[in-house]
Scaffold this motif. Structure first.
Motif, PDB file in Angstrom:
ATOM      1  N   LEU A  47       0.830  -1.198   0.000  1.00 32.41           N
ATOM      2  CA  LEU A  47       0.000   0.000   0.000  1.00 32.41           C
ATOM      3  C   LEU A  47       0.869   1.255   0.000  1.00 32.41           C
ATOM      4  O   LEU A  47       0.552   2.259  -0.645  1.00 32.41           O
ATOM      5  CB  LEU A  47      -0.932  -0.007   1.212  1.00 32.41           C
ATOM      6  CG  LEU A  47      -1.864   1.198   1.362  1.00 32.41           C
ATOM      7  CD1 LEU A  47      -2.814   1.268   0.175  1.00 32.41           C
ATOM      8  CD2 LEU A  47      -2.646   1.123   2.663  1.00 32.41           C
ATOM      9  N   TYR A  48       1.955   1.228   0.742  1.00 29.89           N
ATOM     10  CA  TYR A  48       2.877   2.355   0.791  1.00 29.89           C
ATOM     11  C   TYR A  48       4.246   1.823   1.183  1.00 29.89           C
ATOM     12  O   TYR A  48       4.407   0.642   1.504  1.00 29.89           O
ATOM     13  CB  TYR A  48       2.402   3.408   1.803  1.00 29.89           C
ATOM     14  CG  TYR A  48       2.457   2.931   3.238  1.00 29.89           C
ATOM     15  CD1 TYR A  48       3.511   3.286   4.079  1.00 29.89           C
ATOM     16  CD2 TYR A  48       1.464   2.091   3.750  1.00 29.89           C
ATOM     17  CE1 TYR A  48       3.574   2.825   5.378  1.00 29.89           C
ATOM     18  CE2 TYR A  48       1.519   1.631   5.057  1.00 29.89           C
ATOM     19  CZ  TYR A  48       2.566   2.007   5.861  1.00 29.89           C
ATOM     20  OH  TYR A  48       2.624   1.541   7.139  1.00 29.89           O
ATOM     21  N   ALA A  49       5.267   2.687   1.149  1.00 25.01           N
ATOM     22  CA  ALA A  49       6.640   2.262   1.448  1.00 25.01           C
ATOM     23  C   ALA A  49       7.264   3.173   2.500  1.00 25.01           C
ATOM     24  O   ALA A  49       6.913   4.351   2.617  1.00 25.01           O
ATOM     25  CB  ALA A  49       7.493   2.279   0.183  1.00 25.01           C
ATOM     26  N   HIS A  50       8.180   2.588   3.271  1.00 29.96           N
ATOM     27  CA  HIS A  50       8.965   3.368   4.234  1.00 29.96           C
ATOM     28  C   HIS A  50      10.364   3.547   3.672  1.00 29.96           C
ATOM     29  O   HIS A  50      10.968   2.599   3.155  1.00 29.96           O
ATOM     30  CB  HIS A  50       9.020   2.651   5.580  1.00 29.96           C
ATOM     31  CG  HIS A  50       9.773   3.423   6.623  1.00 29.96           C
ATOM     32  ND1 HIS A  50       9.539   4.758   6.874  1.00 29.96           N
ATOM     33  CD2 HIS A  50      10.757   3.052   7.481  1.00 29.96           C
ATOM     34  CE1 HIS A  50      10.338   5.177   7.831  1.00 29.96           C
ATOM     35  NE2 HIS A  50      11.091   4.163   8.210  1.00 29.96           N
ATOM     36  N   HIS A  51      10.892   4.790   3.742  1.00 31.27           N
ATOM     37  CA  HIS A  51      12.147   5.155   3.089  1.00 31.27           C
ATOM     38  C   HIS A  51      13.224   5.508   4.102  1.00 31.27           C
ATOM     39  O   HIS A  51      12.927   5.954   5.218  1.00 31.27           O
ATOM     40  CB  HIS A  51      11.916   6.362   2.166  1.00 31.27           C
ATOM     41  CG  HIS A  51      10.993   6.097   1.022  1.00 31.27           C
ATOM     42  ND1 HIS A  51      11.416   6.077  -0.285  1.00 31.27           N
ATOM     43  CD2 HIS A  51       9.661   5.822   1.001  1.00 31.27           C
ATOM     44  CE1 HIS A  51      10.379   5.820  -1.070  1.00 31.27           C
ATOM     45  NE2 HIS A  51       9.305   5.659  -0.312  1.00 31.27           N
ATOM     46  N   GLY A  52      14.485   5.318   3.699  1.00 24.90           N
ATOM     47  CA  GLY A  52      15.604   5.675   4.551  1.00 24.90           C
ATOM     48  C   GLY A  52      16.888   5.775   3.751  1.00 24.90           C
ATOM     49  O   GLY A  52      16.922   5.488   2.549  1.00 24.90           O
ATOM     50  N   ILE A  53      17.951   6.176   4.421  1.00 26.21           N
ATOM     51  CA  ILE A  53      19.277   6.297   3.803  1.00 26.21           C
ATOM     52  C   ILE A  53      20.199   5.239   4.397  1.00 26.21           C
ATOM     53  O   ILE A  53      20.399   5.199   5.623  1.00 26.21           O
ATOM     54  CB  ILE A  53      19.880   7.698   4.025  1.00 26.21           C
ATOM     55  CG1 ILE A  53      18.997   8.774   3.375  1.00 26.21           C
ATOM     56  CG2 ILE A  53      21.309   7.761   3.480  1.00 26.21           C
ATOM     57  CD1 ILE A  53      18.910   8.686   1.868  1.00 26.21           C
ATOM     58  N   TYR A  54      20.746   4.408   3.540  1.00 25.71           N
ATOM     59  CA  TYR A  54      21.705   3.399   3.981  1.00 25.71           C
ATOM     60  C   TYR A  54      23.055   4.080   4.196  1.00 25.71           C
ATOM     61  O   TYR A  54      23.575   4.764   3.307  1.00 25.71           O
ATOM     62  CB  TYR A  54      21.835   2.294   2.930  1.00 25.71           C
ATOM     63  CG  TYR A  54      22.781   1.193   3.318  1.00 25.71           C
ATOM     64  CD1 TYR A  54      22.439   0.255   4.287  1.00 25.71           C
ATOM     65  CD2 TYR A  54      24.030   1.071   2.700  1.00 25.71           C
ATOM     66  CE1 TYR A  54      23.310  -0.758   4.652  1.00 25.71           C
ATOM     67  CE2 TYR A  54      24.908   0.054   3.052  1.00 25.71           C
ATOM     68  CZ  TYR A  54      24.545  -0.856   4.032  1.00 25.71           C
ATOM     69  OH  TYR A  54      25.414  -1.857   4.379  1.00 25.71           O
ATOM     70  N   VAL A  55      23.617   3.920   5.397  1.00 25.28           N
ATOM     71  CA  VAL A  55      24.867   4.620   5.729  1.00 25.28           C
ATOM     72  C   VAL A  55      26.049   3.670   5.874  1.00 25.28           C
ATOM     73  O   VAL A  55      27.125   4.074   6.312  1.00 25.28           O
ATOM     74  CB  VAL A  55      24.701   5.465   7.017  1.00 25.28           C
ATOM     75  CG1 VAL A  55      23.694   6.586   6.780  1.00 25.28           C
ATOM     76  CG2 VAL A  55      24.273   4.599   8.196  1.00 25.28           C
ATOM     77  N   GLY A  56      25.843   2.401   5.509  1.00 25.40           N
ATOM     78  CA  GLY A  56      26.919   1.425   5.600  1.00 25.40           C
ATOM     79  C   GLY A  56      26.833   0.590   6.866  1.00 25.40           C
ATOM     80  O   GLY A  56      26.091   0.908   7.802  1.00 25.40           O
ATOM     81  N   ASP A  57      27.582  -0.517   6.881  1.00 29.92           N
ATOM     82  CA  ASP A  57      27.647  -1.397   8.046  1.00 29.92           C
ATOM     83  C   ASP A  57      26.261  -1.885   8.471  1.00 29.92           C
ATOM     84  O   ASP A  57      25.967  -1.979   9.670  1.00 29.92           O
ATOM     85  CB  ASP A  57      28.344  -0.687   9.209  1.00 29.92           C
ATOM     86  CG  ASP A  57      28.770  -1.667  10.308  1.00 29.92           C
ATOM     87  OD1 ASP A  57      29.030  -2.842   9.986  1.00 29.92           O
ATOM     88  OD2 ASP A  57      28.825  -1.251  11.486  1.00 29.92           O
ATOM     89  N   GLU A  58      25.392  -2.151   7.493  1.00 30.99           N
ATOM     90  CA  GLU A  58      24.052  -2.694   7.750  1.00 30.99           C
ATOM     91  C   GLU A  58      23.187  -1.761   8.593  1.00 30.99           C
ATOM     92  O   GLU A  58      22.279  -2.210   9.302  1.00 30.99           O
ATOM     93  CB  GLU A  58      24.149  -4.064   8.447  1.00 30.99           C
ATOM     94  CG  GLU A  58      24.804  -5.145   7.611  1.00 30.99           C
ATOM     95  CD  GLU A  58      23.826  -5.847   6.685  1.00 30.99           C
ATOM     96  OE1 GLU A  58      22.754  -6.270   7.149  1.00 30.99           O
ATOM     97  OE2 GLU A  58      24.144  -5.968   5.485  1.00 30.99           O
ATOM     98  N   MET A  59      23.428  -0.428   8.514  1.00 34.14           N
ATOM     99  CA  MET A  59      22.655   0.537   9.294  1.00 34.14           C
ATOM    100  C   MET A  59      21.936   1.515   8.365  1.00 34.14           C
ATOM    101  O   MET A  59      22.432   1.874   7.293  1.00 34.14           O
ATOM    102  CB  MET A  59      23.549   1.304  10.265  1.00 34.14           C
ATOM    103  CG  MET A  59      24.286   0.420  11.274  1.00 34.14           C
ATOM    104  SD  MET A  59      23.180  -0.560  12.334  1.00 34.14           S
ATOM    105  CE  MET A  59      22.441   0.727  13.347  1.00 34.14           C
ATOM    106  N   VAL A  60      20.742   1.950   8.811  1.00 31.12           N
ATOM    107  CA  VAL A  60      19.889   2.845   8.030  1.00 31.12           C
ATOM    108  C   VAL A  60      19.438   4.008   8.906  1.00 31.12           C
ATOM    109  O   VAL A  60      19.027   3.818  10.054  1.00 31.12           O
ATOM    110  CB  VAL A  60      18.643   2.102   7.500  1.00 31.12           C
ATOM    111  CG1 VAL A  60      17.802   3.023   6.619  1.00 31.12           C
ATOM    112  CG2 VAL A  60      19.034   0.845   6.735  1.00 31.12           C
TER     113      VAL A  60
END
Length: 278
Positions: free
Chosen positions: A29-42
């Protein structure tokens, strides 16, 4: 990029620091967004679970931008990133591990600097933009700076998780206060509504096929003119300036609230004093 027309899904091993990623929620229905900063972290912008819209209704718990399993008080904290900490009362920037961010969903990559043909081929909004991305290290710097300083109050319609990710990638902000924000998901919703309910062109044809063509054309035009890559009401704002503006606005809003409360207290006291004794 051709494969991205069908799906933006990627493998986590192909991610690079500074990538804008997202994961679908509620059966796409919708999406959640983020920025990947490396080392498996967002780093992502969110409200606490059950407060996504702030309406005080069941819709608040229906739309989840945060990950319930990593929220404080919602179960055992993640061993990697701990409980999700949202500092602001009206939402804030948080950092989660990739697994908590995805919350069991698929991993998708948001595309930048796409061609108009590619953009229109991706009929679903919130997956790509014509705007160009800044270098990865600049994107990560913005995300980490906002993690520390904040991104203002969360607003589903004007300042949501996709708005946050697009700003981190481009540094672009919308100048006009009355327009839709940077979110492609909401731009698509607005375009769809305009195409079906608001366009006078739908009266130019009485056939089902003609109506479909007109509505599709209006939908595509609506999405295209709302994109950050072609809009004229956008400006590049350094992250330090953005934070300074946000903090100034917050202080002004708090002062107005305090003044209003003080005025109401004074008026109430005056009314009480002038009331005749019974």
């Amino acid at each position: 990029m051709a494969a991205g027309v069908l799906s933006n899904r990627v493998d986590r091993k192909d991610l690079a620091a500074g990538d804008h990623i997202y994961s679908w929620r509620a059966a796409y229905l919708y999406a959640h967004h983020g920025i990947y900063v490396g080392d498996e972290m967002v780093i992502h912008f969110t409200r606490a679970t059950g407060q996504e819209i702030g309406t005080g209704t069941f819709l608040d718990s229906f739309l989840l931008s945060s990950s319930p399993g990593s929220d404080e008080g919602a179960g055992p904290p993640c061993q990697r990133c701990g409980p999700l900490v949202v500092r602001g009362r009206d939402g804030g920037v948080a950092m989660s591990c990739l697994d908590c961010f995805l919350h069991g969903g698929g991993l998708y990559l948001f595309h930048y600097a796409v061609s108009p043909a590619f953009f229109l081929a991706k009929a679903r909004g919130g997956t790509c933009t014509l705007a160009a991305s800044d270098p990865g290290h600049v994107v990560v710097h913005r995300a980490r700076y906002l993690l520390d300083k904040g991104f203002g109050a969360y607003s589903l319609f004007k300042n949501n998780c996709e708005d946050f990710a697009i700003y981190c990638k481009t540094g672009l902000l919308v100048e006009t206060a009355f327009s839709v924000g940077r979110s492609g998901q909401l731009a698509s919703l607005t375009a769809a509504f305009s195409a079906v309910a608001s366009s006078p062109l739908r009266f130019l044809t009485t056939s089902a096929s003609g109506l479909a063509i007109v509505s599709t054309g209006m939908y595509c035009v609506g999405r295209y003119v709302s994109d950050m890559g072609v809009r004229r009401d956008v400006v590049k704002v350094p992250v330090q300036n953005l934070v300074a503006q946000t903090q100034t606005s917050a202080v002004e809003a708090e002062e107005v609230t305090s003044e209003t409360a003080a005025t109401e207290t004074t008026v109430a006291a005056a009314d009480g004093a002038s009331s005749p004794a019974r």
